[in-house]
Design a protein around this motif. Structure first.
Motif, PDB file in Angstrom:
ATOM      1  N   PRO A   1       0.799  -1.237   0.000  1.00 50.82           N
ATOM      2  CA  PRO A   1       0.000   0.000   0.000  1.00 50.82           C
ATOM      3  C   PRO A   1       0.827   1.280   0.000  1.00 50.82           C
ATOM      4  N   THR A   2       2.128   1.167   0.319  1.00 52.80           N
ATOM      5  CA  THR A   2       2.997   2.339   0.331  1.00 52.80           C
ATOM      6  C   THR A   2       4.229   2.078  -0.526  1.00 52.80           C
ATOM      7  N   VAL A   3       4.470   2.948  -1.479  1.00 56.82           N
ATOM      8  CA  VAL A   3       5.646   2.837  -2.344  1.00 56.82           C
ATOM      9  C   VAL A   3       6.824   3.535  -1.680  1.00 56.82           C
ATOM     10  N   ARG A   4       7.921   2.815  -1.532  1.00 53.05           N
ATOM     11  CA  ARG A   4       9.150   3.412  -0.988  1.00 53.05           C
ATOM     12  C   ARG A   4      10.146   3.593  -2.118  1.00 53.05           C
ATOM     13  N   PRO A   5      11.021   4.587  -2.024  1.00 56.06           N
ATOM     14  CA  PRO A   5      11.902   4.922  -3.157  1.00 56.06           C
ATOM     15  C   PRO A   5      12.904   3.836  -3.513  1.00 56.06           C
ATOM     16  N   ASP A   6      13.497   3.154  -2.531  1.00 50.02           N
ATOM     17  CA  ASP A   6      14.355   1.995  -2.771  1.00 50.02           C
ATOM     18  C   ASP A   6      15.498   2.281  -3.746  1.00 50.02           C
ATOM     19  N   ASN A   7      16.021   3.517  -3.700  1.00 45.98           N
ATOM     20  CA  ASN A   7      17.164   3.893  -4.543  1.00 45.98           C
ATOM     21  C   ASN A   7      16.799   3.925  -6.032  1.00 45.98           C
ATOM     22  N   LEU A   8      15.547   4.120  -6.343  1.00 47.09           N
ATOM     23  CA  LEU A   8      15.065   4.072  -7.723  1.00 47.09           C
ATOM     24  C   LEU A   8      15.520   5.278  -8.526  1.00 47.09           C
ATOM     25  N   THR A   9      16.011   5.009  -9.737  1.00 46.63           N
ATOM     26  CA  THR A   9      16.235   6.057 -10.726  1.00 46.63           C
ATOM     27  C   THR A   9      15.561   5.637 -12.023  1.00 46.63           C
ATOM     28  N   ILE A  10      15.026   6.619 -12.737  1.00 43.85           N
ATOM     29  CA  ILE A  10      14.352   6.391 -14.015  1.00 43.85           C
ATOM     30  C   ILE A  10      14.932   7.392 -15.002  1.00 43.85           C
ATOM     31  N   THR A  11      15.600   6.884 -16.042  1.00 45.77           N
ATOM     32  CA  THR A  11      16.358   7.723 -16.964  1.00 45.77           C
ATOM     33  C   THR A  11      15.784   7.594 -18.365  1.00 45.77           C
ATOM     34  N   ILE A  12      15.428   8.724 -18.983  1.00 48.24           N
ATOM     35  CA  ILE A  12      14.730   8.736 -20.267  1.00 48.24           C
ATOM     36  C   ILE A  12      15.695   9.136 -21.389  1.00 48.24           C
ATOM     37  N   SER A  13      15.716   8.329 -22.459  1.00 40.53           N
ATOM     38  CA  SER A  13      16.560   8.611 -23.622  1.00 40.53           C
ATOM     39  C   SER A  13      15.751   8.419 -24.903  1.00 40.53           C
ATOM     40  N   LEU A  14      16.189   9.075 -25.976  1.00 43.80           N
ATOM     41  CA  LEU A  14      15.458   9.046 -27.243  1.00 43.80           C
ATOM     42  C   LEU A  14      16.290   8.402 -28.342  1.00 43.80           C
ATOM     43  N   GLY A  15      15.625   7.605 -29.208  1.00 42.02           N
ATOM     44  CA  GLY A  15      16.295   6.940 -30.304  1.00 42.02           C
ATOM     45  C   GLY A  15      16.229   7.739 -31.598  1.00 42.02           C
ATOM     46  N   ALA A  16      17.064   7.370 -32.554  1.00 46.97           N
ATOM     47  CA  ALA A  16      17.110   8.070 -33.840  1.00 46.97           C
ATOM     48  C   ALA A  16      15.769   8.028 -34.558  1.00 46.97           C
ATOM     49  N   SER A  17      15.041   6.924 -34.422  1.00 47.42           N
ATOM     50  CA  SER A  17      13.770   6.775 -35.139  1.00 47.42           C
ATOM     51  C   SER A  17      12.731   7.798 -34.703  1.00 47.42           C
ATOM     52  N   LEU A  18      12.791   8.258 -33.450  1.00 47.40           N
ATOM     53  CA  LEU A  18      11.832   9.272 -32.999  1.00 47.40           C
ATOM     54  C   LEU A  18      11.969  10.527 -33.843  1.00 47.40           C
ATOM     55  N   PHE A  19      13.198  10.879 -34.198  1.00 46.46           N
ATOM     56  CA  PHE A  19      13.449  12.070 -35.005  1.00 46.46           C
ATOM     57  C   PHE A  19      13.257  11.780 -36.495  1.00 46.46           C
ATOM     58  N   ASP A  20      13.785  10.645 -36.952  1.00 49.57           N
ATOM     59  CA  ASP A  20      13.757  10.336 -38.380  1.00 49.57           C
ATOM     60  C   ASP A  20      12.345  10.174 -38.920  1.00 49.57           C
ATOM     61  N   ASP A  21      11.429   9.685 -38.102  1.00 52.43           N
ATOM     62  CA  ASP A  21      10.065   9.405 -38.556  1.00 52.43           C
ATOM     63  C   ASP A  21       9.122  10.594 -38.401  1.00 52.43           C
ATOM     64  N   ARG A  22       9.644  11.741 -37.935  1.00 48.12           N
ATOM     65  CA  ARG A  22       8.798  12.906 -37.689  1.00 48.12           C
ATOM     66  C   ARG A  22       9.470  14.141 -38.280  1.00 48.12           C
ATOM     67  N   PRO A  23       9.016  14.624 -39.434  1.00 45.07           N
ATOM     68  CA  PRO A  23       9.652  15.773 -40.085  1.00 45.07           C
ATOM     69  C   PRO A  23       9.750  16.998 -39.182  1.00 45.07           C
ATOM     70  N   TRP A  24       8.802  17.188 -38.300  1.00 44.93           N
ATOM     71  CA  TRP A  24       8.822  18.350 -37.418  1.00 44.93           C
ATOM     72  C   TRP A  24       9.866  18.229 -36.309  1.00 44.93           C
ATOM     73  N   LEU A  25      10.408  17.023 -36.119  1.00 43.89           N
ATOM     74  CA  LEU A  25      11.414  16.803 -35.093  1.00 43.89           C
ATOM     75  C   LEU A  25      12.807  16.589 -35.694  1.00 43.89           C
ATOM     76  N   ALA A  26      12.856  16.169 -36.941  1.00 42.75           N
ATOM     77  CA  ALA A  26      14.118  15.777 -37.583  1.00 42.75           C
ATOM     78  C   ALA A  26      15.207  16.853 -37.532  1.00 42.75           C
ATOM     79  N   PRO A  27      14.898  18.161 -37.732  1.00 36.07           N
ATOM     80  CA  PRO A  27      15.960  19.159 -37.715  1.00 36.07           C
ATOM     81  C   PRO A  27      16.646  19.307 -36.357  1.00 36.07           C
TER      82      PRO A  27
END
Length: 435
Positions: free
Chosen positions: A130-156
């Motif tokens: 019932p209670t979430v404890r941090p437990d040394n948790l890290t969450i790291t977000i990264s982006l792949g080439a396809s996110l940019f390549d498949d979206r003309p508005w992001l590619a530049p």
């Protein structure tokens, strides 16, 4: 709100009480008085977790100019999960980034799980109670080439070195476990915490991204040596992995090796981020275990028991090999893994990477062999000068007989979440709208 002056490079050791005071409430709106202990002592990424030292109340603040989960010490468990993103425009991508930030804010700080109407799905999987404890948790977000390549508005706005991972000579890449629009690296003291975080994020983002592949791993927990000095963790080949890692506690060194700066020629939004290389590397452990002990040491370039260089067998893993004093390679062969990867000269110093690997064990293959290996993760300010150059030096090494890279990809790790009003990826969204 926290003063941005406090959100400096050493944010993983920011006092926990100040962070909670600054945030005031959890993402669900309730304060979590149960968390009172901070990760106040910084260790190297390569250090193995220390036995009997971890606590469910361990925490790494998620706010800072860089994301957490890169330069702070690895806990015992980690994973990389890759997703396909469904966003069609900047507004939808911003919605996803804000949602991920909200989940990061709650999961890494912790708190009581809301109780909903029993006729509705529960707010949480219940895996942690019932209670979430941090437990040394890290969450790291990264982006792949396809996110940019498949979206003309992001590619530049694509980072200049970001690319799809292509095959090296020894690779046997499985398309099902390669690439992706977005990766999430999740690390914590316990496996339950990493799995809980992944399930939470999948549930919250099911209309915005789809899980493509994941790989879990762990770092062996050890007891410090008689001198109290932390040791590097061992991989499934039985050797210490990370002995020559740069000092992740050295801010100036991390600026040089890991973090993208204004002078690096990247898009302005990318400053404060880093390139992430992920490689799922299978180890042929049965073949390795039948290889003579001395040959194993010559292939790696270190003693197996202590990790000392072969030219200093009575030393420790922290001793530096003297290649200048061994020009013929009599002590450390010229094709030893550590000598190829790092020649210990001025040129090699420009190719330094920060390694953050985990061991994995996936069961048994169809041929009846153990499916074990290394979830290799590294960070660097320049992917070309870092991982790609180092890997090219390793092509054809004797170790290739015992390993086979099968998956992974290259990604760009977003800059940090600077304060409680910010969200991950905000500089990219601002750049899209500015363009």
């Amino acid at each position: 709100m926290l003063d941005p002056k406090d959100l400096r490079r050493s944010s993983p050791s920011l006092d926990r009480r100040r962070l909670l005071k600054g945030l005031g409430v959890t993402a669900f709106g309730g304060s979590f008085a149960g968390v009172a202990r901070a990760e106040t002592e910084h260790h190297s990424v390569a250090d193995a977790p220390v036995a009997n030292a971890a606590s469910p109340l361990d925490s790494v603040p998620y706010l800072g100019i860089h994301q957490a989960g890169i330069v702070n010490a690895r806990p015992a468990n980690g994973m990389v999960a890759s997703f396909d993103v469904l966003a069609k425009d900047a507004g939808e991508l911003e919605t996803l980034f804000r949602l991920l930030t909200a989940r990061i804010a709650f999961l890494t700080v912790g708190g009581p799980v809301p109780v909903l109407d029993p006729k509705l799905p529960p707010a949480d999987s219940g895996l942690l109670g019932p209670t979430v404890r941090p437990d040394n948790l890290t969450i790291t977000i990264s982006l792949g080439a396809s996110l940019f390549d498949d979206r003309p508005w992001l590619a530049p706005l694509k980072p200049k070195h970001l690319q799809r991972m292509t095959r090296f000579p020894n690779d046997a890449l499985d398309a099902d476990i390669c690439h992706g629009d977005l990766t999430i690296q999740i690390c914590a003291n316990t496996q339950d915490t990493t799995i809980h975080a992944l399930r939470d994020i999948i549930k919250a983002s099911s209309s915005q991204m789809i899980l493509k592949w994941k790989q879990e791993g762990n770092v062996p927990v050890i007891t410090p040596g008689s001198d109290g000095r932390a040791e590097s963790a061992r991989n499934f080949l039985g050797f210490r992995d990370g002995s020559a890692n740069p000092n992740s506690s050295d801010g100036a060194e991390m600026d040089r090796v890991v973090w993208v700066g204004p002078e690096d020629g990247e898009p302005a939004w990318a400053v404060g981020g880093s390139y992430q290389a992920v490689r799922i590397i299978r180890n042929f452990v049965e073949r390795w275990d039948r290889t003579p002990f001395g040959e194993q040491e010559r292939i790696i370039g270190r003693t197996k028991i202590s990790g000392a260089p072969l030219d200093r067998r009575d030393g420790s893993e922290f001793d530096v090999p003297d290649y200048a004093g061994d020009p013929e390679g009599k002590a450390t062969p010229h094709d030893a893994h550590i000598r190829l990867a790092n020649a210990r000269d001025a040129a090699a110093s420009t190719n330094t990477i920060l390694r953050r690997p985990f061991n994995y064990s996936n069961g048994v293959t169809r041929s009846g062999q153990l499916d074990q290996g290394l979830l290799f993760i590294c960070y660097q300010a320049d992917l070309e000068r870092g991982f790609l150059t180092v890997q090219q030096k390793l092509n054809g090494e004797p170790l290739e007989e015992y390993i086979k890279p099968v998956g992974g990809g290259y990604f760009y790790t977003l800059p940090g979440i600077r304060d409680a009003a910010d969200y991950v990826g905000s500089p990219l969204i601002a750049a899209v709208r500015g363009a």
